[in-house]
Design an enzyme around this catalytic site. Structure first.
Site, short mmCIF file in Angstrom:
data_model
loop_
_atom_site.label_atom_id
_atom_site.label_comp_id
_atom_site.label_asym_id
_atom_site.label_seq_id
_atom_site.Cartn_x
_atom_site.Cartn_y
_atom_site.Cartn_z
CB SER A 64 -0.92 0.02 1.22
OG SER A 64 -1.70 -1.15 1.28
N1 SAH Z 1 -0.73 -5.25 4.09
C1 SAH Z 1 -0.04 -5.45 2.83
C2 SAH Z 1 -0.90 -5.01 1.66
C3 SAH Z 1 -1.31 -6.20 0.94
S1 SAH Z 1 -2.38 -6.04 -0.44
C4 SAH Z 1 1.31 -4.78 2.80
O1 SAH Z 1 1.64 -4.06 3.74
O2 SAH Z 1 2.06 -5.00 1.85
C5 SAH Z 1 -3.63 -7.17 0.08
C6 SAH Z 1 -3.21 -8.58 0.35
O3 SAH Z 1 -4.36 -9.30 0.76
C7 SAH Z 1 -2.66 -9.34 -0.86
O4 SAH Z 1 -1.41 -9.85 -0.57
C8 SAH Z 1 -3.68 -10.45 -1.09
O5 SAH Z 1 -3.11 -11.65 -1.57
C9 SAH Z 1 -4.24 -10.63 0.30
N2 SAH Z 1 -5.54 -11.27 0.38
C10 SAH Z 1 -6.61 -11.17 -0.46
N3 SAH Z 1 -7.63 -11.91 -0.01
C11 SAH Z 1 -7.23 -12.50 1.14
C12 SAH Z 1 -7.84 -13.37 2.09
N4 SAH Z 1 -9.10 -13.81 1.95
N5 SAH Z 1 -7.12 -13.76 3.15
C13 SAH Z 1 -5.84 -13.35 3.32
N6 SAH Z 1 -5.22 -12.53 2.47
C14 SAH Z 1 -5.90 -12.10 1.40
#
Ligand code: SAH
Length: 220
Positions: A64
């Site tokens: 993000s």
């Molecule tokens: N917090 C992260 C941002 C990640 S983007 C950072 O600091 O980099 C969102 C993430 O959510 C992605 O990696 C995606 O694979 C994950 N995601 C999507 N659906 C999900 C679910 N049901 N359970 C766990 N992770 C999930």
């Protein structure tokens, strides 16, 4: 420049992107000055690690934008003793910020490869208060519930009872809630059996894919 530590880039990021836009919680500003954001960015994206935007981390997912990490963390009101659940480990950057500020952090990621890479970086940085799970975060983490804080870092269609049931009294849940492409950053405070909700602005996250989230699309 092989030993570059990016400290100046981080301070410039905190001043220009966070303080100037109204992020005021000193603990959030400190944590974001301290955590080495470039370590969570793929090597070929490092030059952009402190840019004012999200960056690709593989599997169609993103780390993000710094401002969004700061805003979500500030809305979560982490004071120190809390046990925090994060859904969407991704790069592990947000998890590191939470690990700086809270007692224990439980983070769930559906892509095993992303979780493994995040675990490697976080372990090399020495965090001992992080717990990882690969699976569907829309189910929460029932074995470790309840939590004092829940942070969802992918967009969801609605806040579910599944997650609210895992939130302690006096706790906060922060999640991007809306359509597949645009959401409102939604803050829910639990006061007894009552849930008070407000929004903290618009945002655009990748979708939370799972049983109580979105169906997998082309990029998933
Ligand atoms: N917090 C992260 C941002 C990640 S983007 C950072 O600091 O980099 C969102 C993430 O959510 C992605 O990696 C995606 O694979 C994950 N995601 C999507 N659906 C999900 C679910 N049901 N359970 C766990 N992770 C999930």
């Amino acid at each position: 420049m092989g030993r570059r530590d990016y400290r100046d880039d981080r301070h410039a990021m905190v001043r220009a992107q966070l303080e100037r836009r109204g992020i005021s919680d000193p603990r959030v500003l400190e944590a974001m000055s301290r955590v080495a954001r470039h370590r969570f960015v793929p090597v070929n994206q490092r030059a952009f690690a402190h840019d004012d935007r999200p960056l690709p981390i593989g599997e169609g997912q993103t780390i993000s934008q710094p401002y969004m990490v700061a805003l979500m963390t500030q809305c979560l009101k982490v004071r120190g003793p809390e046990r925090v659940l994060e859904l969407g480990t991704g790069s592990g950057y947000q998890a590191a910020i939470l690990a700086e500020l809270a007692a224990e952090v439980y983070t769930v990621e559906r892509h095993a490869g992303l979780s493994r890479e995040a675990q490697d970086v976080l372990r090399s940085l020495g965090y001992g208060n992080l717990h990882f799970r690969v699976g569907d975060g829309t189910l929460g983490w029932p074995e470790e519930a309840p939590f004092d804080r829940i942070l969802v870092t992918a967009g969801m269609p609605r806040v579910t009872d599944v997650l609210l049931d895992q939130l302690n009294d006096g706790g906060y849940l922060v999640a991007p809630v809306g359509s597949r492409s645009f959401q409102d950053l939604t803050v829910v405070e639990r006061v007894g059996s009552e849930f008070r909700e407000h929004t903290a602005g618009g945002c655009a996250f990748v979708p939370l894919v799972g049983e109580y989230g979105w169906e997998a699309g082309n990029s998933e």
